[in-house]
Enzyme design. Structure first.
Site, PDB file in Angstrom:
ATOM      1  N   SER A 143      -0.415  -4.353  -0.751  1.00  0.00           N
ATOM      2  CA  SER A 143      -0.535  -3.306   0.271  1.00  0.00           C
ATOM      3  C   SER A 143      -0.428  -3.979   1.633  1.00  0.00           C
ATOM      4  O   SER A 143      -0.614  -5.203   1.736  1.00  0.00           O
ATOM      5  CB  SER A 143      -1.913  -2.636   0.141  1.00  0.00           C
ATOM      6  N   TYR A 156     -11.162  -2.612  -1.152  1.00  0.00           N
ATOM      7  CA  TYR A 156      -9.700  -2.505  -1.309  1.00  0.00           C
ATOM      8  C   TYR A 156      -9.011  -3.674  -0.597  1.00  0.00           C
ATOM      9  O   TYR A 156      -8.135  -4.337  -1.163  1.00  0.00           O
ATOM     10  CB  TYR A 156      -9.237  -1.158  -0.727  1.00  0.00           C
TER      11      TYR A 156
HETATM   12  P1  NAD Z   1      -1.600   6.723  -7.827  1.00  0.00           P
HETATM   13  O1  NAD Z   1      -3.032   7.099  -7.688  1.00  0.00           O
HETATM   14  O2  NAD Z   1      -0.588   7.800  -7.931  1.00  0.00           O
HETATM   15  O3  NAD Z   1      -1.401   5.733  -9.059  1.00  0.00           O
HETATM   16  C1  NAD Z   1      -2.394   4.831  -9.515  1.00  0.00           C
HETATM   17  C2  NAD Z   1      -2.096   4.423 -10.944  1.00  0.00           C
HETATM   18  O4  NAD Z   1      -3.130   3.515 -11.381  1.00  0.00           O
HETATM   19  C3  NAD Z   1      -2.077   5.599 -11.913  1.00  0.00           C
HETATM   20  O5  NAD Z   1      -0.954   5.521 -12.760  1.00  0.00           O
HETATM   21  C4  NAD Z   1      -3.349   5.423 -12.732  1.00  0.00           C
HETATM   22  O6  NAD Z   1      -3.207   5.856 -14.085  1.00  0.00           O
HETATM   23  C5  NAD Z   1      -3.559   3.915 -12.663  1.00  0.00           C
HETATM   24  N1  NAD Z   1      -4.982   3.598 -12.831  1.00  0.00           N
HETATM   25  C6  NAD Z   1      -6.007   3.970 -12.014  1.00  0.00           C
HETATM   26  N2  NAD Z   1      -7.172   3.552 -12.538  1.00  0.00           N
HETATM   27  C7  NAD Z   1      -6.895   2.911 -13.689  1.00  0.00           C
HETATM   28  C8  NAD Z   1      -7.679   2.283 -14.692  1.00  0.00           C
HETATM   29  N3  NAD Z   1      -9.019   2.235 -14.625  1.00  0.00           N
HETATM   30  N4  NAD Z   1      -7.050   1.720 -15.759  1.00  0.00           N
HETATM   31  C9  NAD Z   1      -5.719   1.783 -15.852  1.00  0.00           C
HETATM   32  N5  NAD Z   1      -4.906   2.371 -14.945  1.00  0.00           N
HETATM   33  C10 NAD Z   1      -5.495   2.930 -13.883  1.00  0.00           C
HETATM   34  O7  NAD Z   1      -1.295   5.837  -6.529  1.00  0.00           O
HETATM   35  P2  NAD Z   1      -0.033   4.941  -6.101  1.00  0.00           P
HETATM   36  O8  NAD Z   1       0.128   5.083  -4.642  1.00  0.00           O
HETATM   37  O9  NAD Z   1       1.144   5.165  -6.979  1.00  0.00           O
HETATM   38  O10 NAD Z   1      -0.646   3.480  -6.338  1.00  0.00           O
HETATM   39  C11 NAD Z   1       0.043   2.434  -6.975  1.00  0.00           C
HETATM   40  C12 NAD Z   1      -0.296   1.115  -6.297  1.00  0.00           C
HETATM   41  O11 NAD Z   1       0.240   1.115  -4.977  1.00  0.00           O
HETATM   42  C13 NAD Z   1      -1.801   0.837  -6.138  1.00  0.00           C
HETATM   43  O12 NAD Z   1      -2.081  -0.493  -6.476  1.00  0.00           O
HETATM   44  C14 NAD Z   1      -2.044   1.076  -4.662  1.00  0.00           C
HETATM   45  O13 NAD Z   1      -3.135   0.331  -4.175  1.00  0.00           O
HETATM   46  C15 NAD Z   1      -0.728   0.614  -4.081  1.00  0.00           C
HETATM   47  N6  NAD Z   1      -0.457   1.102  -2.721  1.00  0.00           N
HETATM   48  C16 NAD Z   1      -0.266   2.425  -2.477  1.00  0.00           C
HETATM   49  C17 NAD Z   1      -0.010   2.842  -1.173  1.00  0.00           C
HETATM   50  C18 NAD Z   1       0.209   4.295  -0.837  1.00  0.00           C
HETATM   51  O14 NAD Z   1       0.232   4.621   0.364  1.00  0.00           O
HETATM   52  N7  NAD Z   1       0.404   5.173  -1.799  1.00  0.00           N
HETATM   53  C19 NAD Z   1       0.029   1.909  -0.130  1.00  0.00           C
HETATM   54  C20 NAD Z   1      -0.181   0.571  -0.427  1.00  0.00           C
HETATM   55  C21 NAD Z   1      -0.412   0.170  -1.725  1.00  0.00           C
END
Ligand code: NAD
Length: 267
Positions: A143, A156
């Site tokens: 991130s 985080y």
């Molecule tokens: P999201 O909430 O849509 O997806 C999160 C995923 O993690 C889901 O598929 C969920 O099933 C899985 N997950 C959550 N808890 C879990 C557990 N206990 N065991 C197994 N799987 C689990 O969000 P996203 O934005 O697609 O996030 C994906 C990655 O991107 C994350 O690591 C997040 O920190 C990172 N990220 C997102 C953003 C953003 O703005 N969306 C920015 C920076 C980083």
């Protein structure tokens, strides 16, 4: 064009959001996909069907809960019993915002387990096989918060800075594996800024509440604070970068943390 025919990718958290779009990009290039996440049977089945329709020769769902420190290693071992893992994407992650003084210890530990410890265990289990075959890609979804801090995100930010540092260690340890021809073994982080998925909805809702519940105004407010492009990313854009990193041409791009953040960390 990246040709991933004959290759297999494990993408954690790939039932939705960024993970699903990374899995789709790799499937379109012909990789078999180990789909993973917390999902009911219908959602998991739908994700697998979408990925096969996109071009994966096979997509199989694995449902391990990564808040259990033993589950990540078990996940990799079960996938390896199915196919060798050529591409490992540590994408599963959670967020919880609160001032440091109010953050419950169990929330801190849960975020560290899912966002960081699980990636340690999957890399530990998957990297030796990649080195033996001379090709491997670890793509850790960190991130902007692996590069800079924001208030109210102590666990985080700790998890994502940890992921960036740990990825550099792994990149160094495996830098000499393989060759230019085989593609080598690389370990990198992608560092997204605001990307429209479920994980940021609570933060959008909190900002929207300051604008009479207007969601678009809430998004604009978040962007104006930190992301100079004033545009969110969509998950497929992260998928396109993961696909490019998977190409053998990227054999010398390792130990990097690539921001996709509209200039956030350039400031
Ligand atoms: P999201 O909430 O849509 O997806 C999160 C995923 O993690 C889901 O598929 C969920 O099933 C899985 N997950 C959550 N808890 C879990 C557990 N206990 N065991 C197994 N799987 C689990 O969000 P996203 O934005 O697609 O996030 C994906 C990655 O991107 C994350 O690591 C997040 O920190 C990172 N990220 C997102 C953003 C953003 O703005 N969306 C920015 C920076 C980083």
């Amino acid at each position: 064009m990246t040709d991933l025919a004959g290759k297999c990718a494990l993408v954690t958290g790939s039932v939705q959001g960024i993970g699903l779009e990374i899995a789709r990009a790799l499937a379109e290039a012909g990789a078999a996909i180990a789909v993973h996440g917390l999902a009911d049977g219908a959602t998991a089945e739908a994700a697998c069907a979408e990925l096969v329709a996109a071009g994966a020769p096979e997509a199989r769902f694995f449902g391990h809960d990564l808040s259990d420190p033993e589950a990540a290693g078990a996940l990799v071992r079960e996938v390896l019993a199915w196919r060798p893992i050529d591409i490992l994407v540590n994408n599963a992650g959670i967020q919880h915002t609160a001032p440091l003084a109010e953050m419950p210890l169990e929330v801190f530990e849960r975020i560290l387990s899912i966002n960081l410890t699980a990636a340690f265990a999957t890399m530990q289990a998957a990297l030796p096989g990649m080195a033996a075959r001379g090709y491997g890609r670890v793509i850790n979804i960190a991130s902007v918060h692996g590069l800079v801090a924001s208030v109210n995100k102590a666990p985080y930010v700790a998890s994502k800075f940890g992921l960036v540092g740990m990825s550099r260690v792994a990149a160094l340890e495996y830098a000499a594996a393989g060759s230019r021809e085989s593609g080598g073994v690389t370990v990198n982080c992608i560092c997204p800024g605001w990307t429209e998925t479920a994980i940021i909805e609570p933060q959008i809702a909190a900002r929207a509440a300051l604008h009479g519940g207007d969601r678009a105004a809430g998004v604009a407010d978040l962007l104006s604070e930190k992301q100079p492009s004033r545009r969110t990313s969509v998950a497929a854009e992260i998928g396109a970068l993961a696909l490019w990193l998977s190409n053998p041409i990227a054999h010398n791009l390792t130990g990097a943390s690539i921001p996709v953040d509209g200039g956030w960390t350039a400031q």
